[in-house]
Design an enzyme around this catalytic site. Sequence first.
Site, mmCIF file in Angstrom:
data_model
loop_
_atom_site.group_PDB
_atom_site.id
_atom_site.type_symbol
_atom_site.label_atom_id
_atom_site.label_comp_id
_atom_site.label_asym_id
_atom_site.label_seq_id
_atom_site.Cartn_x
_atom_site.Cartn_y
_atom_site.Cartn_z
ATOM 1 N N PHE A 46 -53.329 -4.581 19.717
ATOM 2 C CA PHE A 46 -53.196 -3.371 19.497
ATOM 3 C C PHE A 46 -53.586 -2.464 20.645
ATOM 4 O O PHE A 46 -54.662 -2.430 20.922
ATOM 5 C CB PHE A 46 -53.689 -2.813 17.913
ATOM 6 N N ASP A 103 -60.914 -8.535 15.321
ATOM 7 C CA ASP A 103 -60.268 -7.509 14.570
ATOM 8 C C ASP A 103 -59.449 -8.057 13.697
ATOM 9 O O ASP A 103 -58.577 -8.806 13.666
ATOM 10 C CB ASP A 103 -59.657 -6.571 15.508
ATOM 11 N N TYR A 139 -57.019 0.455 4.948
ATOM 12 C CA TYR A 139 -55.864 1.164 4.359
ATOM 13 C C TYR A 139 -54.443 0.312 4.406
ATOM 14 O O TYR A 139 -53.354 0.698 3.844
ATOM 15 C CB TYR A 139 -55.374 2.430 5.071
ATOM 16 N N LYS A 140 -54.688 -1.017 4.823
ATOM 17 C CA LYS A 140 -53.405 -1.687 4.936
ATOM 18 C C LYS A 140 -53.499 -2.686 3.628
ATOM 19 O O LYS A 140 -53.351 -2.354 2.517
ATOM 20 C CB LYS A 140 -53.343 -2.692 6.255
ATOM 21 N N ARG A 185 -40.548 -5.030 11.388
ATOM 22 C CA ARG A 185 -41.586 -5.643 10.754
ATOM 23 C C ARG A 185 -41.596 -5.626 9.413
ATOM 24 O O ARG A 185 -41.257 -4.372 8.714
ATOM 25 C CB ARG A 185 -42.931 -4.959 11.398
#
Length: 407
Positions: A140, A209, A234-235, A383
């Site tokens: 990312f 990560d 938050y995922k 996605r």
Amino acid sequence: MSELVLRAQKLDGEDELAGVRERFVLAPVSGDPASGHAADAAGVYLDGNSLGALPAHVPGRVEDVVRRQWGELRIRSWEESGWWTAPERIGDRIAPLVGAEAGQIVVGDSTSVNVFKALVGAVRLAAEGRDEILVDATTFPTDGYIAESAARLTGRVLRPVAPAGVRDALGDRTAAVLLNHVDYRTGRLHDLPALTAAIHAAGAVAVWDLCHSAGALPVGLDEHGVDLAVGCTYKYLNGGPGAPAYLYVRRELQDRFDSPLPGWNSHAEPFGMSPSYTPAPGALRGRVGTPDILSMLALEAALEVWEGVPVDAVRAKSLALTDFFLECVEAYLPAGRVECLTPVAHEERGSQIALRCADAGDVMGRLIARGVVGDFRHPDVLRFGFTPLYVGFADVERAVRVLGEVV
């Protein structure tokens, strides 16, 4: 009724996690009335890899934090409501989800800030003479930006390397390696145990990560000897938009972990207001400043949905959902219309499916209008993220059926 619809009903009936779905707010997603597909308006949410759904009990808990703890108790809540100990207390709730014993995770700050703390801390843990940092070349973007800054600040050379090339790139110059457990774009799962072992064999420090793996599959931080790790909440952990991230520091390294962001919250005597810094013991060294209490306590409440939920069962359902999704794609979409970028092999797959599609942006817009919410990544990637706690097999069948109609 199609064979796939019947299969979905059967799989949902056999799903041991089906009851967990009731712990979430899954409001209908507005469909397109002009489409003539009223059933689709029920909505399918397949973007949990960007923002998890709201656990149903969180609003009431947040209201209590705001009205009673803040509104009535005010400053007393730092002790009486447990605000001061929230970062490590919530870290201990996350620990089992990533395969860690208590006392090694502290919650606070953003993922980006924690990546910076972990990577600079890793370089400081490395042996003298190691002047190179390896970073996942497919990472990312923010991880790459921070790695470049950390290299400049520590006087190291940064080498972007694809995860498949890490073993060959390791050497006696390597200080630290920053890798993603799951590729955010393709959903490819990288081999954390083998890569960590290779990094250690080269004498370097491993930083992982976990943003796209924690809460979706077993991680095994302690088991595999990971040195430092970071992740968002938050995922797949459903902590809410902007929920604080976390930092893992392996217990054996904690007394040597030298954070580049020492703050009063990580001081051995935080209220002593000493002009000189003495780090607190243990994972507390990962704290910096005053915690974001409102989002932190919303996260703590959200994590209660994991009570009684084994991570292994989540992983099994994730693989079954994504297998079924690919089966439906083959059945409902014209041959060659999309290309799957996510590995088919289970040991190489996270909890998402990425499809390459020339007109992906337009397709995703039409899917969302029909109540199927996924994600578009520039320039041509669709996605779909699968959160096994609330996504069912009927959701998958409906989503791909609508995708077939849209394309």
